[in-house]
Design a protein around this motif. Structure first.
Motif, short mmCIF file in Angstrom:
data_model
loop_
_atom_site.label_atom_id
_atom_site.label_comp_id
_atom_site.label_asym_id
_atom_site.label_seq_id
_atom_site.Cartn_x
_atom_site.Cartn_y
_atom_site.Cartn_z
N LYS A 1 -2.42 -19.11 -47.69
CA LYS A 1 -1.71 -18.58 -46.49
C LYS A 1 -0.39 -19.03 -46.68
CE LYS A 1 -1.22 -16.51 -42.75
NZ LYS A 1 -1.32 -15.21 -42.62
N ASP B 1 -17.19 -10.95 -47.29
CA ASP B 1 -15.86 -11.08 -47.62
C ASP B 1 -15.10 -10.55 -46.51
OD1 ASP B 1 -13.18 -11.58 -48.56
OD2 ASP B 1 -13.63 -10.91 -50.60
N THR C 1 -3.00 -14.87 -47.01
CA THR C 1 -2.29 -14.06 -47.91
C THR C 1 -2.82 -13.71 -49.37
OG1 THR C 1 -0.44 -15.43 -46.73
CG2 THR C 1 0.29 -14.22 -48.98
N GLY C 2 -3.76 -14.58 -49.81
CA GLY C 2 -4.40 -14.36 -51.11
C GLY C 2 -5.58 -15.17 -51.25
N GLY D 1 -9.89 -5.45 -41.09
CA GLY D 1 -8.75 -5.15 -40.11
C GLY D 1 -9.07 -6.02 -38.71
N LYS E 1 -5.32 -14.22 -41.00
CA LYS E 1 -6.01 -13.56 -42.48
C LYS E 1 -5.14 -14.17 -43.35
CE LYS E 1 -5.25 -9.20 -41.25
NZ LYS E 1 -5.22 -7.53 -41.28
N ALA F 1 -10.07 -15.27 -51.34
CA ALA F 1 -11.00 -14.85 -50.49
C ALA F 1 -11.66 -15.86 -49.66
CB ALA F 1 -11.89 -14.16 -51.32
N SER G 1 -11.80 -11.20 -46.16
CA SER G 1 -10.48 -11.41 -46.25
C SER G 1 -9.28 -10.10 -45.82
CB SER G 1 -10.01 -11.80 -47.73
OG SER G 1 -10.89 -12.98 -48.18
N HIS G 2 -9.86 -8.99 -46.15
CA HIS G 2 -9.01 -7.74 -45.85
C HIS G 2 -9.77 -6.95 -44.82
CE1 HIS G 2 -7.48 -9.04 -49.69
NE2 HIS G 2 -8.75 -8.89 -50.25
#
Length: 237
Positions: free
Chosen positions: A12, A68, A58-59, A73, A56, A61, A70-71
């Motif tokens: 993050k 997962d 930055t990189g 919305g 969320k 998972a 991580s991505h």
């Protein structure tokens, strides 16, 4: 046993250059009580916010209940929180114009359906069966925190995340709240708790110590009976 939380190379960064979390890797099993400690700026609250879907990564998972997130919305994260997590904050975030019972029923409304009897039962579970009709202004800090715990429990989450839940409480009310967490742990709930208090860090099953966004210690709060395959290391004394 499938992990309830898995972090893979979790990063993050808020400015694109300096990482608040610097490639964290860890896993938490169902039913574990894991405490997170570290000095201010170590990344512990950022980590909890990512686990709760309030922020969320930055990189890397973060996988919760096999998903997962991580991505995801914002709408996906909000739905995931409602369906999977119970959140307990240092600041109570109760609606001041609603009673304790109504605050719990509001949480039910956002999750699925309102069940007043179930809301009464969960407040009774945390020792507030006699305070159902009281608004936050007429309750002590310890009572308000117990309402927050009831709110976190009412939708039967698999995972409870707590950020300094005793930070605003005196010693008596801190013990009441921690006893409730102990009962939840005994019932099989998975608990992840951020704390500054060393005595709380020694409770539960496990302690993760963070420094500069990295895990510097992963300690079993046990006598080593968990088995050699357990993630944390037993430290005596």
């Amino acid at each position: 046993m499938q992990e309830i939380i898995t972090a893979n190379d979790l990063i993050k960064s808020y400015d694109g250059t300096q990482n608040v979390l610097n490639g964290l890797n860890f896993a938490i099993r169902p039913g574990e009580w894991t405490n997170i400690m570290g000095p201010s700026g170590s990344g512990k609250t950022t980590l909890l916010n990512i686990l709760s879907g309030l922020d969320k990564p930055t990189g890397g998972a973060i996988i919760i209940n096999g998903v997962d997130i991580s991505h995801f919305g914002e709408n996906e994260l909000a739905r995931f929180r409602r369906e999977n997590l119970g959140l307990v904050f240092q600041q109570y975030h109760l609606l001041p114009f609603l009673t304790a019972l109504e605050n719990i029923m509001l949480a039910q409304h956002y999750h699925s359906v309102v069940d007043e009897q179930e809301a009464r039962e969960v407040l009774t579970k945390v020792g507030l069966g006699h305070r159902l009709d009281h608004r936050p202004a007429h309750m002590s800090g310890g009572e308000q925190q117990r309402v927050c715990i009831a709110r976190a429990l009412v939708n039967r989450p698999k995972l409870i995340l707590a950020d300094e839940p005793t930070g605003n409480l005196d010693q008596k009310n801190s013990k009441i709240v921690l006893d409730i967490f102990g009962e939840l742990h005994a019932e099989g709930h998975t608990i992840v708790m951020v704390t500054h208090a060393e005595e709380i860090g020694k409770m539960g099953d496990r302690l993760l110590r963070l420094l500069d966004g990295q895990i510097i210690a992963d300690i079993c709060n046990s006598d080593g009976t968990r088995g050699e395959d357990h993630y944390c290391k037993v430290v005596n004394g």
